[in-house]
Design a protein around this motif. Structure first.
Motif, PDB file in Angstrom:
ATOM      1  N   ALA A   1     -63.665 -43.657-105.085  1.00  0.00           N
ATOM      2  CA  ALA A   1     -64.548 -43.621-103.842  1.00  0.00           C
ATOM      3  C   ALA A   1     -63.545 -45.009-103.243  1.00  0.00           C
ATOM      4  N   ALA A   2     -63.653 -46.289-103.904  1.00  0.00           N
ATOM      5  CA  ALA A   2     -62.195 -47.502-103.130  1.00  0.00           C
ATOM      6  C   ALA A   2     -61.296 -47.412-103.075  1.00  0.00           C
ATOM      7  N   ILE A   3     -60.658 -46.578-103.947  1.00  0.00           N
ATOM      8  CA  ILE A   3     -59.763 -46.273-104.058  1.00  0.00           C
ATOM      9  C   ILE A   3     -58.761 -45.485-103.583  1.00  0.00           C
ATOM     10  N   ALA A   4     -59.712 -44.307-102.939  1.00  0.00           N
ATOM     11  CA  ALA A   4     -59.663 -43.206-102.541  1.00  0.00           C
ATOM     12  C   ALA A   4     -59.134 -43.909-100.516  1.00  0.00           C
ATOM     13  N   LEU A   5     -59.748 -44.504-100.705  1.00  0.00           N
ATOM     14  CA  LEU A   5     -60.398 -45.810 -98.378  1.00  0.00           C
ATOM     15  C   LEU A   5     -58.669 -46.858 -98.944  1.00  0.00           C
ATOM     16  N   GLY A   6     -58.576 -47.029-100.053  1.00  0.00           N
ATOM     17  CA  GLY A   6     -57.521 -47.524 -99.965  1.00  0.00           C
ATOM     18  C   GLY A   6     -56.070 -47.281 -99.470  1.00  0.00           C
ATOM     19  N   LEU A   7     -56.459 -45.767-100.325  1.00  0.00           N
ATOM     20  CA  LEU A   7     -55.011 -44.781 -99.873  1.00  0.00           C
ATOM     21  C   LEU A   7     -55.068 -44.499 -98.319  1.00  0.00           C
ATOM     22  N   VAL A   8     -56.280 -44.337 -97.249  1.00  0.00           N
ATOM     23  CA  VAL A   8     -56.457 -43.597 -96.213  1.00  0.00           C
ATOM     24  C   VAL A   8     -55.944 -44.909 -96.233  1.00  0.00           C
TER      25      VAL A   8
ATOM     26  N   ALA B   1     -72.138 -38.741-102.944  1.00  0.00           N
ATOM     27  CA  ALA B   1     -72.354 -39.220-101.948  1.00  0.00           C
ATOM     28  C   ALA B   1     -73.573 -40.384-101.466  1.00  0.00           C
ATOM     29  N   MET B   2     -73.616 -40.652-102.365  1.00  0.00           N
ATOM     30  CA  MET B   2     -74.602 -42.121-102.247  1.00  0.00           C
ATOM     31  C   MET B   2     -73.989 -42.983-102.166  1.00  0.00           C
ATOM     32  N   THR B   3     -72.918 -43.192-102.926  1.00  0.00           N
ATOM     33  CA  THR B   3     -72.125 -44.562-102.761  1.00  0.00           C
ATOM     34  C   THR B   3     -71.417 -44.571-101.393  1.00  0.00           C
ATOM     35  N   MET B   4     -70.718 -43.361-100.995  1.00  0.00           N
ATOM     36  CA  MET B   4     -69.659 -42.934 -99.058  1.00  0.00           C
ATOM     37  C   MET B   4     -70.759 -43.669 -98.406  1.00  0.00           C
ATOM     38  N   THR B   5     -72.128 -42.592 -98.137  1.00  0.00           N
ATOM     39  CA  THR B   5     -72.470 -43.081 -97.170  1.00  0.00           C
ATOM     40  C   THR B   5     -71.844 -43.894 -95.543  1.00  0.00           C
ATOM     41  N   GLY B   6     -71.089 -42.218 -95.666  1.00  0.00           N
ATOM     42  CA  GLY B   6     -70.426 -42.562 -94.497  1.00  0.00           C
ATOM     43  C   GLY B   6     -69.240 -42.092 -94.674  1.00  0.00           C
ATOM     44  N   ASN B   7     -69.017 -42.175 -93.288  1.00  0.00           N
ATOM     45  CA  ASN B   7     -67.275 -41.018 -92.703  1.00  0.00           C
ATOM     46  C   ASN B   7     -65.990 -41.787 -92.280  1.00  0.00           C
TER      47      ASN B   7
ATOM     48  N   ALA C   1     -64.591 -50.864 -98.645  1.00  0.00           N
ATOM     49  CA  ALA C   1     -63.370 -50.639 -98.009  1.00  0.00           C
ATOM     50  C   ALA C   1     -62.776 -51.726 -98.712  1.00  0.00           C
ATOM     51  N   GLN C   2     -64.136 -52.816 -98.393  1.00  0.00           N
ATOM     52  CA  GLN C   2     -64.060 -54.377 -98.804  1.00  0.00           C
ATOM     53  C   GLN C   2     -63.001 -54.360-100.260  1.00  0.00           C
ATOM     54  N   LEU C   3     -64.025 -53.615-101.220  1.00  0.00           N
ATOM     55  CA  LEU C   3     -63.126 -53.613-102.188  1.00  0.00           C
ATOM     56  C   LEU C   3     -61.690 -53.512-102.777  1.00  0.00           C
ATOM     57  N   ALA C   4     -61.739 -52.111-101.526  1.00  0.00           N
ATOM     58  CA  ALA C   4     -60.292 -51.929-102.026  1.00  0.00           C
ATOM     59  C   ALA C   4     -59.036 -52.233-101.604  1.00  0.00           C
ATOM     60  N   HIS C   5     -59.701 -53.787-100.702  1.00  0.00           N
ATOM     61  CA  HIS C   5     -58.711 -54.529 -99.668  1.00  0.00           C
ATOM     62  C   HIS C   5     -58.872 -56.069-100.843  1.00  0.00           C
TER      63      HIS C   5
END
Length: 289
Positions: A36-43, A61-67, A273-277
């Motif tokens: 999930a973090a890597i996906a957000l980093g790509l976005v 779904a439980m990890t993301m909890t957001g759009n 997102a913070q983890l990805a950054h």
């Protein structure tokens, strides 16, 4: 220590041309969180991403909890995929049968094998999708993933035989062939720096290699060494972790990345997102110093 995961210089498995990132490993090691973090980093880098999972537990779904704009999140739901597959077969073949024939066909489709076929079809679709978009796939624990790989191998052998019979060799690309292609797929083995997870990841890597699928890298999650902890109470744990790191580097992984231990589990879009950054996998060699 985080230089290799900065937006200007992301880890190599985040960049083109590889568009299919396949996260696998033992259950409970953090595959879902890292995927999930890597996906957000790509976005965040301007890419559209499809983030999916084969895990029936639906932790994604439980990890993301957001759009997030640019990120499509779903999962391969075995029950839903089976129902969809049965409906498709009944529409394709049932229309030419009488009521008794339709009943027999539906009874035949009630076999446990139907779910395996349906899930494989959904998986194949996701693999093929990476031809034109980034796809990040979080997989189920090892046993489920190996069953999926068995189905992938069986389909490949069937299609290879048919292509030979019909003189189509070289014109058919199977999901297995895409997984074997390092320019198309990066297999990321996620583990903890502990004896059992590392041993299971090694066994999984052996299984993948027998299918001529070469993992691109290992990721050690929740690394205290990478976090730079100096708490005296953790020295024994740090020493044990370093032994596992040396074990992996020496005999198992061609590339090794680390995700530092987080004081608070990264759940939800802002934390991920913070983890990805700040804490996305980096390849620096941690030490006890």
């Amino acid at each position: 220590m985080m230089s290799e995961s900065s937006p200007a210089n992301p880890p190599r498995f985040l960049v083109q041309p590889t568009r299919f990132l396949f996260f696998t490993g033992k259950g409970g090691v953090g595959k879902t969180t890292i995927a999930a973090a890597i996906a957000l980093g790509l976005v965040a880098r301007g890419h559209g991403v499809h983030l999916s999972t084969t895990d029936p537990a639906a932790h994604l779904a439980m990890t993301m909890t957001g759009n997030v704009a640019g990120l499509h999140v779903d999962r391969i739901d075995p029950k839903a995929e089976t129902e969809r597959y049965i409906a498709k077969i009944m529409e394709q073949k049932g229309g030419t049968l009488d009521a008794q024939g339709q009943a027999l066909l539906r009874e035949d489709l009630a076999s446990p094998c139907t779910e395996e076929v349906a899930v494989f079809h959904a998986f194949s679709h996701i693999v093929a999708e990476a031809r034109s978009a980034f796809v990040v796939l979080d997989t189920a624990p090892t046993g489920h993933s190996l069953l999926l790989m068995d189905a992938t191998g069986a389909y490949h052998r069937q299609m290879t035989r048919q292509s030979t019979l019909h003189d189509l060799a070289g014109r058919i690309t199977t999901p297995l062939m895409r997984l074997q292609d390092p320019d198309y797929t990066h297999i990321l083995l996620v583990t903890l720096a502990e004896t059992t997870p590392v041993s299971q990841a090694s066994a999984l890597q052996d299984d993948l290699r027998r299918a001529q699928i070469e993992p691109f890298a290992w990721i050690i999650n929740k690394s205290l060494l990478a976090a730079g902890s100096s708490d005296p109470l953790l020295r024994q744990r740090l020493s044990g972790e370093l032994k596992q790191v040396d074990r992996i580097r020496g005999f198992m992984a061609k590339r090794l990345f680390f995700v530092p231990w987080q004081a608070t589990p990264p759940v939800g879009v802002p934390a991920l997102a913070q983890l990805a950054h700040d804490g996305a996998p980096h390849s620096n060699q941690p030490s006890e110093d």
